[in-house]
Design a protein around this motif. Structure first.
Motif, PDB file in Angstrom:
ATOM      1  N   ASP A  10       0.805  -1.221   0.000  1.00 60.70           N
ATOM      2  CA  ASP A  10       0.000   0.000   0.000  1.00 60.70           C
ATOM      3  C   ASP A  10       0.840   1.273   0.000  1.00 60.70           C
ATOM      4  O   ASP A  10       0.306   2.371  -0.135  1.00 60.70           O
ATOM      5  N   THR A  33      -3.355  -2.792  -3.468  1.00 60.34           N
ATOM      6  CA  THR A  33      -3.127  -1.997  -2.260  1.00 60.34           C
ATOM      7  C   THR A  33      -3.957  -2.479  -1.072  1.00 60.34           C
ATOM      8  O   THR A  33      -3.818  -1.954   0.025  1.00 60.34           O
ATOM      9  N   THR A  34      -4.808  -3.474  -1.293  1.00 58.21           N
ATOM     10  CA  THR A  34      -5.611  -4.036  -0.200  1.00 58.21           C
ATOM     11  C   THR A  34      -5.622  -5.554  -0.305  1.00 58.21           C
ATOM     12  O   THR A  34      -5.415  -6.122  -1.386  1.00 58.21           O
ATOM     13  N   GLY A  35      -5.892  -6.208   0.824  1.00 55.53           N
ATOM     14  CA  GLY A  35      -5.986  -7.659   0.824  1.00 55.53           C
ATOM     15  C   GLY A  35      -7.129  -8.154  -0.044  1.00 55.53           C
ATOM     16  O   GLY A  35      -7.010  -9.168  -0.742  1.00 55.53           O
ATOM     17  N   GLU A  36      -8.235  -7.437  -0.022  1.00 54.71           N
ATOM     18  CA  GLU A  36      -9.396  -7.830  -0.821  1.00 54.71           C
ATOM     19  C   GLU A  36      -9.080  -7.797  -2.313  1.00 54.71           C
ATOM     20  O   GLU A  36      -9.418  -8.733  -3.056  1.00 54.71           O
ATOM     21  N   LEU A  56      -0.279  -4.735   5.280  1.00 55.09           N
ATOM     22  CA  LEU A  56      -1.306  -4.313   4.344  1.00 55.09           C
ATOM     23  C   LEU A  56      -2.537  -3.930   5.176  1.00 55.09           C
ATOM     24  O   LEU A  56      -2.482  -3.932   6.399  1.00 55.09           O
ATOM     25  N   ASP A  57      -3.635  -3.588   4.539  1.00 48.07           N
ATOM     26  CA  ASP A  57      -4.805  -3.195   5.334  1.00 48.07           C
ATOM     27  C   ASP A  57      -5.294  -4.354   6.207  1.00 48.07           C
ATOM     28  O   ASP A  57      -5.893  -4.156   7.255  1.00 48.07           O
ATOM     29  N   GLN A  58      -5.039  -5.591   5.746  1.00 48.93           N
ATOM     30  CA  GLN A  58      -5.305  -6.768   6.567  1.00 48.93           C
ATOM     31  C   GLN A  58      -3.975  -7.326   7.043  1.00 48.93           C
ATOM     32  O   GLN A  58      -2.946  -7.159   6.395  1.00 48.93           O
TER      33      GLN A  58
END
Length: 366
Positions: A10, A33-36, A56-58
């Protein structure tokens, strides 16, 4: 067909540097940039390698667990975790998740070469990371570099200073940690090392050393980067015809306030070619004395000067009710909010392009 590598990161600078280096090795690189978003890419395409930022965000554990549960070939993709935190702290948490290895930020090219060779991916061609090759003409990369060093780093530095004033060392350390890795990627290992020392001090709850020099070095490097990746563009005011511009600026009285005599002389000589009448001052106190004795149409105010700095001078003038337009100038980008709060009408980052200077002055002349 080029082999594909997925990067989950990210931090825009880290992301774009990884992409630039791997693309120079002739790999096809996708970034998330996100896990999703990362899981979605893995559901829709096949990749040979995943480089995953631990923060990461997660949490990386959750992301890796989701990957190992995929119903396609990507469930067994080699995963390398990236982090500025030491391997000793990160890896014990991840070994049960079948992680192939660890990459310490800031990474170097040899680490990537070793990983690519280990997994029998095409041997990368010889390549050295230079700022020019990282940036190139890639608009996405230019945008990322400009955003990070032109917006995120200056904002972080302001917050670091605020945190230090409040002796909030934990917040200051987190912010130093955030900006630290990018400087190795652009060839400034010396700054990265100093930031690492600073982070260690803050982690121990102290701020023992004088780190003002780091602020200056970071701002010098920021100015260099911004001028490299974002050449000065002309404003709408610089596009007016030469005759119209001369007519508008002819005879206006400009006070140049700068303790640098070379810049003072250069600005004076250039602006005189437009018919402007130039006055000079070496510091804020000198400027105030001159303004009290005669009117000016516009003021060009450096922010870092002895005796009285530019922010103090602008504040003083505004408190006295002086409404003369003031264009603040500095090679320290994060001083812009201070100048604007004091009452500056505009801000220019040194080094200043001549046309941009004239266009900015014209913008504030009725």
């Amino acid at each position: 067909m080029r082999q594909k590598i997925l990067v989950g990161e990210d931090n825009l600078v880290t992301q774009q540097v990884l992409k630039a280096v791997l693309e120079n090795f002739s790999y096809e690189v996708t970034t998330a940039t996100t896990g999703e978003a990362l899981i979605q890419y893995l559901n829709n395409d096949t990749y040979q390698l995943l480089l995953l930022d631990y923060h990461l965000d997660q949490n990386a554990d959750e992301v890796i667990q989701s990957i190992r549960s995929l119903a396609n070939a990507n469930h067994s993709i080699p995963v390398y975790v990236l982090s500025a935190t030491s391997e000793e702290k990160i890896m014990p948490r991840l070994r049960s998740q079948d992680v192939s290895g660890f990459i310490k930020k800031p990474f170097d090219e040899r680490q990537l070469q070793a990983i690519l060779s280990r997994h029998d991916l095409r041997k990368p061609k010889e390549n050295k990371i230079f700022l020019e090759s990282i940036i190139g003409q890639n608009e996405e990369r230019i945008k990322a570099i400009k955003q990070y060093f032109g917006e995120e780093v200056p904002a972080a530095l302001i917050k670091i200073k605020q945190a230090l004033k409040q002796e909030d060392f934990q917040t200051a350390r987190a912010l130093v940690h955030k900006v630290r890795p990018a400087y190795t990627y652009i060839g400034r290992d010396d700054i990265q090392v100093k930031l690492g020392d600073w982070e260690t001090d803050l982690l121990q709850g102290t701020n023992q050393k004088n780190y003002d020099q780091i602020f200056q070095e970071i701002n010098d490097q920021t100015a260099l980067l911004l001028n490299t990746v974002a050449p000065k563009t002309t404003t709408a005011f610089t596009k007016i015809t030469s005759s119209a511009k001369n007519k508008k600026l002819l005879g206006i009285r400009v006070l140049i306030v700068d303790d640098n005599k070379v810049l003072q002389a250069a600005f004076s000589a250039y602006l005189k070619t437009y018919g402007m009448i130039i006055f000079t001052a070496d510091n804020g106190a000198d400027a105030i004395a001159q303004i009290e004795g005669q009117s000016m149409d516009i003021i060009l105010m450096d922010l870092h000067m002895p005796v009285m700095n530019g922010v103090e001078a602008i504040t003083n003038l505004r408190q006295k009710g002086n409404a003369t337009p003031i264009v603040a100038i500095s090679n320290v980008i994060f001083l812009r909010p201070d100048a604007e709060a004091a009452g500056a009408n505009d801000f220019l980052l040194k080094p200043i392009d001549g046309q941009e200077l004239v266009g900015t002055l014209a913008a504030h002349i009725d």
